[in-house]
Enzyme design. Structure first.
Site, short mmCIF file in Angstrom:
data_model
loop_
_atom_site.label_atom_id
_atom_site.label_comp_id
_atom_site.label_asym_id
_atom_site.label_seq_id
_atom_site.Cartn_x
_atom_site.Cartn_y
_atom_site.Cartn_z
N ALA A 224 0.81 -1.23 0.00
CA ALA A 224 0.00 0.00 0.00
C ALA A 224 0.84 1.28 0.00
O ALA A 224 0.42 2.30 -0.55
CB ALA A 224 -0.93 0.00 1.21
N GLN B 45 0.83 -6.59 -3.51
CA GLN B 45 -0.31 -6.83 -2.63
C GLN B 45 -1.45 -5.87 -2.98
O GLN B 45 -2.52 -5.97 -2.41
CB GLN B 45 0.09 -6.57 -1.17
CG GLN B 45 1.15 -7.48 -0.63
CD GLN B 45 1.58 -7.01 0.76
OE1 GLN B 45 2.37 -6.09 0.90
NE2 GLN B 45 1.04 -7.64 1.78
N HIS C 225 -3.43 -10.23 -4.20
CA HIS C 225 -4.75 -9.98 -3.62
C HIS C 225 -5.79 -9.63 -4.67
O HIS C 225 -6.84 -9.09 -4.36
CB HIS C 225 -4.67 -8.89 -2.56
CG HIS C 225 -3.82 -9.27 -1.38
ND1 HIS C 225 -3.34 -8.37 -0.47
CD2 HIS C 225 -3.35 -10.48 -0.97
CE1 HIS C 225 -2.61 -9.00 0.46
NE2 HIS C 225 -2.60 -10.28 0.15
N CYS D 143 -18.70 -18.78 -13.04
CA CYS D 143 -18.22 -19.07 -14.40
C CYS D 143 -17.00 -18.23 -14.77
O CYS D 143 -16.45 -18.36 -15.85
CB CYS D 143 -19.32 -18.90 -15.44
SG CYS D 143 -19.75 -17.19 -15.80
N SER E 31 4.66 -3.42 4.92
CA SER E 31 5.18 -3.70 6.26
C SER E 31 5.42 -5.19 6.45
O SER E 31 5.89 -5.62 7.49
CB SER E 31 4.21 -3.18 7.32
OG SER E 31 4.07 -1.79 7.18
#
Ligand code: ZN
Length: 255
Positions: free
Chosen positions: A29, A106, A126, A137, A202
């Site tokens: 982030a 991430q 993610h 589907c 982190s």
């Protein structure tokens, strides 16, 4: 080594990059905060005020699905115009030099792709929140389509017109299993590099924590660029706790 100041940080990072053959950045982030996308997990972040909707709740409850989409569209109004920042552009430059085969991230914000790294070279642990998929589907739906259906139904989450499956952003929710293909590719990249660079993570959320250690054990050097200390700082060859955009700006092509 913790870089004592900005100049040392940039010089040491440049040295690491120049003396490496294959570099794999791992981003979190912190690389996107300068683009206006908040770190949801940080103190004061959205997730400390509003609990995320776990995957089993999404499956079990139509209200949870409606709420999940309501939140997603509220987020779109706030952060939908986000553009790649200096960190993204520096990593795109590194990719273009051919030294970096891909980025492991991430993040779900699509900003690496927007900075010019081809989608197949961005490993999204993610998932991606900028489009949606049918959970049954796997048909892809664009957010505009979902929003029209959502608004048209008075704020109800739409179902897949093809199979009546639930439509969800292409993200990995809490409680949803990690995508195996992405995990395999992240491992392959990690084991193939001689420099692993953590940018804005982190390294507390599994499976993020496993990769720097894997790289290091495999003989790669490790650089960690993150505002806060991480539990891997002790084994890192370089630790930089300065502002990410400022540290990476000199690595942008022509910048
Ligand atoms: Zn479907």
């Amino acid at each position: 080594m913790i870089a004592p100041d900005l100049q040392t940080a940039i010089a040491r990072l440049r040295d690491l990059i120049e003396t490496s053959e294959t570099i794999v950045p791992f981003t979190g982030a912190g690389i996107s905060t300068e683009c206006g996308i908040p770190d949801f997990r940080s103190p004061g972040g959205i997730w400390t005020k509003m609990a995320p909707i776990p995957f089993d709740a999404f499956l079990a409850s139509p209200q949870a699905r409606d709420e999940s989409w309501r939140r997603r569209f509220a987020m779109q109004d706030q952060f939908g115009d986000a553009r790649p920042g200096r960190g993204h552009r520096a990593l795109a430059t590194l990719f273009r030099t051919g030294k970096s085969p891909g980025v492991v991230t991430q993040n779900i914000d699509n900003l690496h792709q927007m900075s010019g790294i081809p989608g197949e070279c961005v490993v999204e642990l993610h998932g991606n929140t900028t489009y949606a998929q049918c959970l049954d589907c796997a048909k892809r739906y664009e957010l505009d389509w979902v929003r029209k259906a959502f608004d048209g139904a008075g704020g109800r989450a739409p179902e897949c017109p093809d199979c009546l499956g639930y439509i969800k952003t292409a993200t990995i929710s809490f409680g949803q299993s990690m995508p195996q293909r992405e995990m395999d590719r992240a491992q392959e990249l990690t084991l193939g590099c001689d420099l692993f660079v953590v940018v804005g993570s982190s390294l507390v959320v599994w499976p993020a924590a496993g990769f720097p250690l894997m790289a290091k054990r495999n003989g790669a050097r490790l650089a960690i660029l993150n505002r806060e200390a991480t539990e891997f700082d002790d084994i890192a060859d370089l630790v930089v706790r300065q502002d990410i955009g400022t540290v990476l700006a000199p690595f942008i092509e022509g910048g």
